[in-house]
Write a protein that holds these residues in place. Sequence first.
Motif, mmCIF file in Angstrom:
data_model
loop_
_atom_site.group_PDB
_atom_site.id
_atom_site.type_symbol
_atom_site.label_atom_id
_atom_site.label_comp_id
_atom_site.label_asym_id
_atom_site.label_seq_id
_atom_site.Cartn_x
_atom_site.Cartn_y
_atom_site.Cartn_z
ATOM 1 N N LEU A 167 -22.202 73.213 19.261
ATOM 2 C CA LEU A 167 -22.804 73.611 17.991
ATOM 3 C C LEU A 167 -21.896 73.143 16.861
ATOM 4 C CD1 LEU A 167 -25.175 75.297 16.789
ATOM 5 C CD2 LEU A 167 -23.579 77.207 16.675
ATOM 6 N N ALA A 169 -21.557 71.333 12.554
ATOM 7 C CA ALA A 169 -22.082 71.095 11.214
ATOM 8 C C ALA A 169 -21.041 70.298 10.446
ATOM 9 C CB ALA A 169 -22.379 72.416 10.505
ATOM 10 N N LEU A 186 -25.827 82.993 11.868
ATOM 11 C CA LEU A 186 -26.347 81.650 12.175
ATOM 12 C C LEU A 186 -27.851 81.581 11.937
ATOM 13 C CD1 LEU A 186 -25.958 78.785 13.314
ATOM 14 C CD2 LEU A 186 -26.237 79.757 15.608
ATOM 15 N N HIS A 189 -28.985 80.276 8.627
ATOM 16 C CA HIS A 189 -28.647 78.900 8.231
ATOM 17 C C HIS A 189 -29.797 77.933 8.533
ATOM 18 C CE1 HIS A 189 -24.270 78.966 7.156
ATOM 19 N NE2 HIS A 189 -24.397 80.186 7.671
ATOM 20 N N THR A 190 -29.708 76.771 7.912
ATOM 21 C CA THR A 190 -30.672 75.707 8.180
ATOM 22 C C THR A 190 -30.385 75.113 9.551
ATOM 23 O OG1 THR A 190 -30.815 75.173 5.825
ATOM 24 C CG2 THR A 190 -31.593 73.503 7.390
ATOM 25 N N ARG A 191 -31.360 75.183 10.427
ATOM 26 C CA ARG A 191 -31.187 74.697 11.792
ATOM 27 C C ARG A 191 -32.039 73.436 11.993
ATOM 28 N NH1 ARG A 191 -32.946 80.266 13.895
ATOM 29 N NH2 ARG A 191 -33.389 80.453 11.673
ATOM 30 N N ARG A 193 -33.790 70.625 14.168
ATOM 31 C CA ARG A 193 -34.436 70.712 15.483
ATOM 32 C C ARG A 193 -34.585 69.332 16.126
ATOM 33 N NH1 ARG A 193 -39.812 74.367 16.585
ATOM 34 N NH2 ARG A 193 -40.620 73.284 18.416
ATOM 35 N N TRP A 204 -32.371 78.156 21.151
ATOM 36 C CA TRP A 204 -31.039 77.834 21.656
ATOM 37 C C TRP A 204 -30.555 79.015 22.490
ATOM 38 C CZ3 TRP A 204 -28.979 76.419 16.126
ATOM 39 C CH2 TRP A 204 -29.570 75.199 15.712
ATOM 40 N N ILE A 217 -35.776 78.748 17.211
ATOM 41 C CA ILE A 217 -35.583 77.659 16.251
ATOM 42 C C ILE A 217 -36.926 77.378 15.576
ATOM 43 C CG2 ILE A 217 -34.777 75.299 15.911
ATOM 44 C CD1 ILE A 217 -32.711 77.311 17.005
ATOM 45 N N GLY A 239 -27.605 70.587 7.993
ATOM 46 C CA GLY A 239 -27.670 71.905 8.588
ATOM 47 C C GLY A 239 -26.759 72.044 9.786
ATOM 48 N N VAL A 240 -27.172 72.921 10.708
ATOM 49 C CA VAL A 240 -26.409 73.242 11.908
ATOM 50 C C VAL A 240 -27.282 72.957 13.127
ATOM 51 C CG1 VAL A 240 -25.137 75.046 13.142
ATOM 52 C CG2 VAL A 240 -25.246 75.089 10.645
ATOM 53 N N ALA A 241 -26.670 72.476 14.213
ATOM 54 C CA ALA A 241 -27.426 72.242 15.449
ATOM 55 C C ALA A 241 -26.469 71.991 16.606
ATOM 56 C CB ALA A 241 -28.363 71.043 15.302
#
Length: 317
Positions: A167, A169, A186, A189-191, A193, A204, A217, A239-241
């Motif tokens: 994970l 960012a 989390l 936050h902007t996830r 995909r 996730w 998600i 974002g985060v992924a």
Amino acid sequence: MNTLKNMRIFVRVADGASFAGAARALDMTTPQVSKAISELEAHLRTRLLHRTTRKLALTDAGKRYLARCRDIIALVDVSEAEAGAASAAPSGTLRLHAPASFGQVFVVPALARFLEQYPDVEADLLLSSRVPDLLEENIDVSLRLAASQLPDSGLVSARICRMASVLCAAPQYLAAHGAPRSLDELAQHTRVRLQAPHYTVEHWLFDGPDGTTKLAIPPGRLRVNTADSLTAALVSGCGVAPVPLLSALAALRNGSLVRVLPEYELQGTNVYAVYASRLYLDAKVKTWIEFLRAFVERVLAASDGEAIARLPRSADR
């Protein structure tokens, strides 16, 4: 008594309704064929054929036994063919497909060594996120990614490996939005995909101090179809992924990405080799799948643990 041999003789007699015809086809004498049928009937303690001077006819028991004989003989023939193919030296053209990122990291170097070891093999390699039709496009082996199992397609699959995911960012995204300290944070936050053929991730999975947690998600504003494009999106601050480690490794090492919530272990990505059928599997296909699996296992064993341990974390910055 050789039961399998007599089964084959019985099938030949039944197909031609003739002892003499079966004898000619099998390069035997008619008395030898007749003796084989008699031995089979004595062994089974039942009559398989009605015999007259003019014709042969199957009994009811003979009809049932004939169907079983065909099944048994077919299985024996397939087993012998597979064993023979396994011992044959790989040769001919191997037509392969792989997702671009996995193909560049693993398949290309593995294929170089494979071709060096098997000089009678040539290879055509297609790197694409598109899932090809194996039969229509004449592809021997296609590599496919899946979060868990592949959907049922009527094809045969063999798992090559499971790749760790991280994970992460970009530092500028975390500077603007803050680094999440928990899964609850989390979720705000902007996830980004990942949405690819056979790989649409709708949640996730995290293994951490409180056990396994599933985080849904949403479709979101940005969806990408390859691990490399996901890495690029995160580096740009989208974002985060979670990203397969080997796709994100360079960005993590140079600091353009950092790990988020490193105390959690994420669900990995499974890689499968897909091919058309187990029957009469060509030696080059069987050998390639085994070779690739061993090659990938060695690379992952040598790199994953050390690479993850050395990655920068969001809390470290």
